[in-house]
Design a protein around this motif. Structure first.
Motif, mmCIF file in Angstrom:
data_model
loop_
_atom_site.group_PDB
_atom_site.id
_atom_site.type_symbol
_atom_site.label_atom_id
_atom_site.label_comp_id
_atom_site.label_asym_id
_atom_site.label_seq_id
_atom_site.Cartn_x
_atom_site.Cartn_y
_atom_site.Cartn_z
ATOM 1 N N LEU A 143 23.125 37.556 -38.255
ATOM 2 C CA LEU A 143 22.048 38.247 -37.565
ATOM 3 C C LEU A 143 21.240 37.213 -36.787
ATOM 4 O O LEU A 143 20.671 36.291 -37.374
ATOM 5 N N GLU A 144 21.201 37.362 -35.463
ATOM 6 C CA GLU A 144 20.510 36.410 -34.607
ATOM 7 C C GLU A 144 19.154 36.946 -34.170
ATOM 8 O O GLU A 144 18.955 38.145 -34.046
ATOM 9 N N LEU A 145 18.240 36.033 -33.930
ATOM 10 C CA LEU A 145 16.899 36.354 -33.460
ATOM 11 C C LEU A 145 16.548 35.345 -32.372
ATOM 12 O O LEU A 145 16.542 34.142 -32.620
ATOM 13 N N GLY A 146 16.277 35.833 -31.174
ATOM 14 C CA GLY A 146 15.911 34.949 -30.085
ATOM 15 C C GLY A 146 14.528 35.287 -29.553
ATOM 16 O O GLY A 146 14.165 36.459 -29.490
ATOM 17 N N HIS A 147 13.755 34.286 -29.194
ATOM 18 C CA HIS A 147 12.433 34.524 -28.605
ATOM 19 C C HIS A 147 12.162 33.476 -27.537
ATOM 20 O O HIS A 147 12.698 32.362 -27.571
ATOM 21 N N ALA A 148 11.333 33.838 -26.587
ATOM 22 C CA ALA A 148 10.992 32.913 -25.514
ATOM 23 C C ALA A 148 10.341 31.656 -26.091
ATOM 24 O O ALA A 148 9.532 31.728 -27.025
ATOM 25 N N VAL A 149 10.704 30.515 -25.538
ATOM 26 C CA VAL A 149 10.071 29.266 -25.955
ATOM 27 C C VAL A 149 8.567 29.369 -25.689
ATOM 28 O O VAL A 149 8.137 29.796 -24.621
ATOM 29 N N GLY A 150 7.785 29.016 -26.690
ATOM 30 C CA GLY A 150 6.340 29.125 -26.583
ATOM 31 C C GLY A 150 5.767 30.276 -27.369
ATOM 32 O O GLY A 150 4.554 30.325 -27.616
ATOM 33 N N HIS A 188 17.292 31.593 -33.475
ATOM 34 C CA HIS A 188 17.263 31.531 -34.938
ATOM 35 C C HIS A 188 18.366 32.457 -35.450
ATOM 36 O O HIS A 188 18.768 33.386 -34.753
ATOM 37 N N ALA A 189 18.826 32.223 -36.666
ATOM 38 C CA ALA A 189 19.843 33.127 -37.218
ATOM 39 C C ALA A 189 19.901 33.028 -38.732
ATOM 40 O O ALA A 189 19.533 32.006 -39.322
#
Length: 200
Positions: A143-150, A188-189
């Motif tokens: 399970l992946e989690l991505g977010h904008a840097v910052g 993140h994952a």
């Protein structure tokens, strides 16, 4: 419509309960859900960190967005929940799985919280519930989690829920309110064999 083996079985599409929350399906036919969806997707903080392909600016657009989401769910590509308070039923936000791949057993998770619900660990609690459901009921492996840097708040939530930082994806999402510029994403994952930080 996805082949039967690629769909999420009905028994696995039930509500999720725990940590003071009830996660239920969105209802495009309910005016109250449409209004909440509009508020969430048009919130300045949401738009600061997300640039969806289809912007939602009015109730008709919000209803169409929810209907499209339901179609994608029927195809087995995603699974979305309205996050509500377990006692009052008050909507607090949204959490959902996208890009569900039954072959590699992977998916991506995303969430947002309404302004009045922020600061109460809503996203952390919802992510904990959905992560367990993903690994136990859907039997996915990653399970992946991505977010904008910052986006430091999202980074803290990911780490707290057992999603370690894996790296930076360069130019992996649209910049704020633009479709001609890009920004980096922190990835993140969690995988099914990782320890559950909230177990026990």
């Amino acid at each position: 419509m996805a082949p039967e083996h690629e769909r999420i079985p009905a028994r696995r599409r039930s509500e999720l309960h725990g940590h003071g929350l009830r996660l239920r399906r969105w209802d495009a036919g309910a005016d109250s859900d449409v209004a909440v969806w509009l508020r969430g997707r048009s919130d300045p903080e949401f738009r600061r960190w997300n640039t969806p392909l289809a912007t939602v600016t009015d109730l008709d657009g919000a209803r169409a967005s929810l209907r499209k989401q339901a179609e994608n769910e029927a195809d087995g590509n995603c699974a979305h929940f309205c996050v509500t308070d377990a006692d009052s039923g008050t909507p607090l936000g949204h959490i959902g799985l996208n890009m569900i791949d039954r072959v590699t057993r992977a998916a991506r998770v995303g969430y947002w919280v309404l302004p009045e619900a922020r600061g109460h660990r809503v996203a952390t609690r919802a992510l904990t519930l959905v992560s367990r459901w993903t690994f136990t009921e859907l039997e996915l492996h990653r399970l992946e989690l991505g977010h904008a840097v910052g986006h430091d708040a999202s980074c803290r939530i990911a780490r707290k829920c057992g999603f370690p930082y894996e790296g930076t994806l360069r130019g992996a999402m649209f910049d704020t309110g633009r479709y001609d510029a890009f920004r980096d994403v922190h990835l993140h994952a969690r995988i099914a064999t990782d320890p559950d930080p909230y177990e026990g």
